[in-house]
Design a protein around this motif. Sequence first.
Motif, PDB file in Angstrom:
ATOM      1  N   PHE A  42     163.178  24.435   7.006  1.00 34.05           N
ATOM      2  CA  PHE A  42     162.562  24.217   8.335  1.00 34.05           C
ATOM      3  C   PHE A  42     161.459  24.894   8.847  1.00 34.05           C
ATOM      4  O   PHE A  42     160.633  24.290   9.216  1.00 34.05           O
ATOM      5  CB  PHE A  42     163.879  24.550   9.397  1.00 34.05           C
ATOM      6  N   ALA A  43     161.367  26.226   8.413  1.00 39.29           N
ATOM      7  CA  ALA A  43     160.460  27.204   8.586  1.00 39.29           C
ATOM      8  C   ALA A  43     159.193  26.639   7.899  1.00 39.29           C
ATOM      9  O   ALA A  43     157.890  26.713   8.714  1.00 39.29           O
ATOM     10  CB  ALA A  43     160.630  28.622   8.194  1.00 39.29           C
ATOM     11  N   THR A  44     159.111  26.165   6.599  1.00 39.45           N
ATOM     12  CA  THR A  44     158.235  25.797   5.713  1.00 39.45           C
ATOM     13  C   THR A  44     157.630  24.377   6.402  1.00 39.45           C
ATOM     14  O   THR A  44     156.258  24.103   6.723  1.00 39.45           O
ATOM     15  CB  THR A  44     158.575  25.480   4.321  1.00 39.45           C
ATOM     16  N   TYR A  45     158.603  23.493   6.982  1.00 41.17           N
ATOM     17  CA  TYR A  45     158.282  22.123   7.333  1.00 41.17           C
ATOM     18  C   TYR A  45     157.328  22.521   8.584  1.00 41.17           C
ATOM     19  O   TYR A  45     156.350  21.952   8.890  1.00 41.17           O
ATOM     20  CB  TYR A  45     159.411  21.541   7.692  1.00 41.17           C
ATOM     21  N   PHE A  46     157.886  23.418   9.453  1.00 37.49           N
ATOM     22  CA  PHE A  46     157.066  23.604  10.913  1.00 37.49           C
ATOM     23  C   PHE A  46     155.584  24.336  10.750  1.00 37.49           C
ATOM     24  O   PHE A  46     154.749  24.005  11.327  1.00 37.49           O
ATOM     25  CB  PHE A  46     157.914  24.568  11.866  1.00 37.49           C
ATOM     26  N   ALA A  47     155.654  25.184   9.660  1.00 34.31           N
ATOM     27  CA  ALA A  47     154.420  25.789   9.406  1.00 34.31           C
ATOM     28  C   ALA A  47     153.328  24.741   8.865  1.00 34.31           C
ATOM     29  O   ALA A  47     152.053  24.881   9.029  1.00 34.31           O
ATOM     30  CB  ALA A  47     154.531  26.817   8.101  1.00 34.31           C
ATOM     31  N   LEU A  48     153.904  23.579   8.249  1.00 32.99           N
ATOM     32  CA  LEU A  48     152.984  22.521   7.316  1.00 32.99           C
ATOM     33  C   LEU A  48     152.906  21.553   8.166  1.00 32.99           C
ATOM     34  O   LEU A  48     152.108  20.392   7.848  1.00 32.99           O
ATOM     35  CB  LEU A  48     153.457  22.194   6.238  1.00 32.99           C
ATOM     36  N   MET A  49     153.450  21.439   9.483  1.00 34.89           N
ATOM     37  CA  MET A  49     153.562  19.965  10.265  1.00 34.89           C
ATOM     38  C   MET A  49     152.281  19.476  10.648  1.00 34.89           C
ATOM     39  O   MET A  49     152.145  17.933  10.854  1.00 34.89           O
ATOM     40  CB  MET A  49     154.855  20.043  11.300  1.00 34.89           C
ATOM     41  N   ASN A  50     151.307  20.165  10.781  1.00 35.80           N
ATOM     42  CA  ASN A  50     150.147  19.807  11.120  1.00 35.80           C
ATOM     43  C   ASN A  50     149.004  19.373  10.054  1.00 35.80           C
ATOM     44  O   ASN A  50     147.927  18.930  10.377  1.00 35.80           O
ATOM     45  CB  ASN A  50     149.251  20.620  12.221  1.00 35.80           C
ATOM     46  N   ARG A  51     149.496  19.734   8.872  1.00 33.19           N
ATOM     47  CA  ARG A  51     148.721  19.452   7.765  1.00 33.19           C
ATOM     48  C   ARG A  51     148.762  18.275   7.072  1.00 33.19           C
ATOM     49  O   ARG A  51     149.337  18.158   5.795  1.00 33.19           O
ATOM     50  CB  ARG A  51     148.863  20.864   6.678  1.00 33.19           C
ATOM     51  N   VAL A 196     162.134  17.175  13.364  1.00 34.85           N
ATOM     52  CA  VAL A 196     161.403  16.274  12.244  1.00 34.85           C
ATOM     53  C   VAL A 196     160.720  14.788  13.072  1.00 34.85           C
ATOM     54  O   VAL A 196     159.795  14.809  13.223  1.00 34.85           O
ATOM     55  CB  VAL A 196     162.022  16.083  10.937  1.00 34.85           C
ATOM     56  N   TYR A 197     161.927  14.147  13.177  1.00 34.08           N
ATOM     57  CA  TYR A 197     161.601  12.590  13.472  1.00 34.08           C
ATOM     58  C   TYR A 197     160.976  12.475  15.087  1.00 34.08           C
ATOM     59  O   TYR A 197     159.960  11.891  15.327  1.00 34.08           O
ATOM     60  CB  TYR A 197     162.850  11.821  13.296  1.00 34.08           C
ATOM     61  N   LEU A 198     162.046  13.026  15.847  1.00 33.56           N
ATOM     62  CA  LEU A 198     161.584  13.078  17.586  1.00 33.56           C
ATOM     63  C   LEU A 198     159.982  13.676  17.639  1.00 33.56           C
ATOM     64  O   LEU A 198     159.298  13.259  18.433  1.00 33.56           O
ATOM     65  CB  LEU A 198     162.523  13.421  18.149  1.00 33.56           C
ATOM     66  N   THR A 199     160.058  15.030  17.123  1.00 37.03           N
ATOM     67  CA  THR A 199     158.814  15.778  17.393  1.00 37.03           C
ATOM     68  C   THR A 199     157.744  14.962  16.806  1.00 37.03           C
ATOM     69  O   THR A 199     156.355  14.985  17.206  1.00 37.03           O
ATOM     70  CB  THR A 199     158.935  17.014  16.795  1.00 37.03           C
ATOM     71  N   GLY A 200     157.712  14.448  15.528  1.00 38.06           N
ATOM     72  CA  GLY A 200     156.819  13.831  14.904  1.00 38.06           C
ATOM     73  C   GLY A 200     156.287  12.589  15.453  1.00 38.06           C
ATOM     74  O   GLY A 200     154.955  12.356  15.780  1.00 38.06           O
ATOM     75  N   MET A 201     157.222  11.754  16.125  1.00 40.32           N
ATOM     76  CA  MET A 201     156.908  10.743  16.867  1.00 40.32           C
ATOM     77  C   MET A 201     156.019  11.025  18.205  1.00 40.32           C
ATOM     78  O   MET A 201     155.106  10.575  18.627  1.00 40.32           O
ATOM     79  CB  MET A 201     157.953   9.799  17.397  1.00 40.32           C
ATOM     80  N   VAL A 202     156.500  12.016  18.765  1.00 44.81           N
ATOM     81  CA  VAL A 202     155.724  12.609  20.190  1.00 44.81           C
ATOM     82  C   VAL A 202     154.496  12.796  19.875  1.00 44.81           C
ATOM     83  O   VAL A 202     153.534  12.688  20.539  1.00 44.81           O
ATOM     84  CB  VAL A 202     156.628  13.776  20.870  1.00 44.81           C
ATOM     85  N   MET A 203     154.259  14.052  18.774  1.00 51.29           N
ATOM     86  CA  MET A 203     153.087  14.720  18.464  1.00 51.29           C
ATOM     87  C   MET A 203     151.994  13.626  17.985  1.00 51.29           C
ATOM     88  O   MET A 203     150.835  13.784  18.816  1.00 51.29           O
ATOM     89  CB  MET A 203     153.356  15.586  17.291  1.00 51.29           C
ATOM     90  N   HIS A 204     152.497  12.770  17.384  1.00 50.83           N
ATOM     91  CA  HIS A 204     151.503  11.727  17.083  1.00 50.83           C
ATOM     92  C   HIS A 204     151.066  10.638  17.708  1.00 50.83           C
ATOM     93  O   HIS A 204     150.382   9.580  17.173  1.00 50.83           O
ATOM     94  CB  HIS A 204     151.377  11.539  15.371  1.00 50.83           C
ATOM     95  N   HIS A 205     152.136  10.189  18.782  1.00 47.37           N
ATOM     96  CA  HIS A 205     151.641   9.171  19.600  1.00 47.37           C
ATOM     97  C   HIS A 205     151.489   9.471  20.909  1.00 47.37           C
ATOM     98  O   HIS A 205     150.970   8.537  21.818  1.00 47.37           O
ATOM     99  CB  HIS A 205     153.159   8.553  19.589  1.00 47.37           C
ATOM    100  N   GLY A 206     151.536  10.776  21.196  1.00 49.47           N
ATOM    101  CA  GLY A 206     151.143  11.476  22.528  1.00 49.47           C
ATOM    102  C   GLY A 206     149.669  11.429  22.666  1.00 49.47           C
ATOM    103  O   GLY A 206     148.682  11.317  21.922  1.00 49.47           O
TER     104      GLY A 206
END
Length: 206
Positions: A42-51, A196-206
Motif C-alpha cells: 500500500f505504501a508503495t502504491y500511494f507513493a507512486l499513485m501520481n506517476r 485504490v479504486y474510489l480514490t483513483g476515480m475521484v482523483m482523475h475525474h475530479g
Amino acid sequence: MDMVQNHDQNTPMEYQSETGRLNILGFWVFLGAEIALFSTLFATYFALMNRTANGPLPGELFELKGVLIETFLLLTSSFTCGIAVHEMRRNNKKGLMAWMIITVLLGLGFIGFEISEFISYVHEGATLSSSAFWSALFVLVGTHGAHVSLGIGWVTLVLIQTSRRGLNPATAKKVFITSLYWHFLDVVWIFIFTGVYLTGMVMHHG
C-alpha cells in the motif's frame, strides 16, 4: 473431572486442544507478517499513485460496476464464512460444509471478475510496464488476488479433510484458521476498494 466437562461444554471445539490453541496463536503471528506485507504494498502504491507517465489514467479505465460486483462477492463470502463457523460451533457438519462451499464459490466469482478486469486493462494499454502507477496497482491487487486463490485452495482442502474425518478439535481448528484468513483478505480488499479504486476515480475525474 467436572472441570474437564465444563471446559468441553463452554470452549469452542477449535480451542479444546493445546495444539489447537497454539496453532491459532501462531496463525495470528503469521497474519501480523501478512499485514506488514500489504502495508508495504500500500505504501508503495500511494507513493507512486501520481506517476502515471504516458500510461492511461486510472479514472479512464476503472469501472465502478465491476469493482462493486467484486466487493459484493467478497463481502458476502465473508458473511457466509461467518455462518459456516457458527454452524461448526453448533456441531452441524452439513451446515458447515454447505456454507463453506458457498464461500468458495463466491471467492471463485471474485477471482473471475478480477482476471477479466486485468485483461481489460491490458487491452486498454495498461500493463506492468506502462507506468510506475500501473506496476504498483497490478502488484498490490494481484498479490491480494493470489492470496484469495490460495485461500480457495486451502478452504477446499480443509473441507475434504472435514468430510472424511468429521468434525473434531483438529478439523475445527483448521476451519477456524481458514476463516480468520478469509476475513483478513476481506478487510484488505476494503482498503483496496477505497484506497485504490474510489480514490483513483475521484482523483482523475475530479
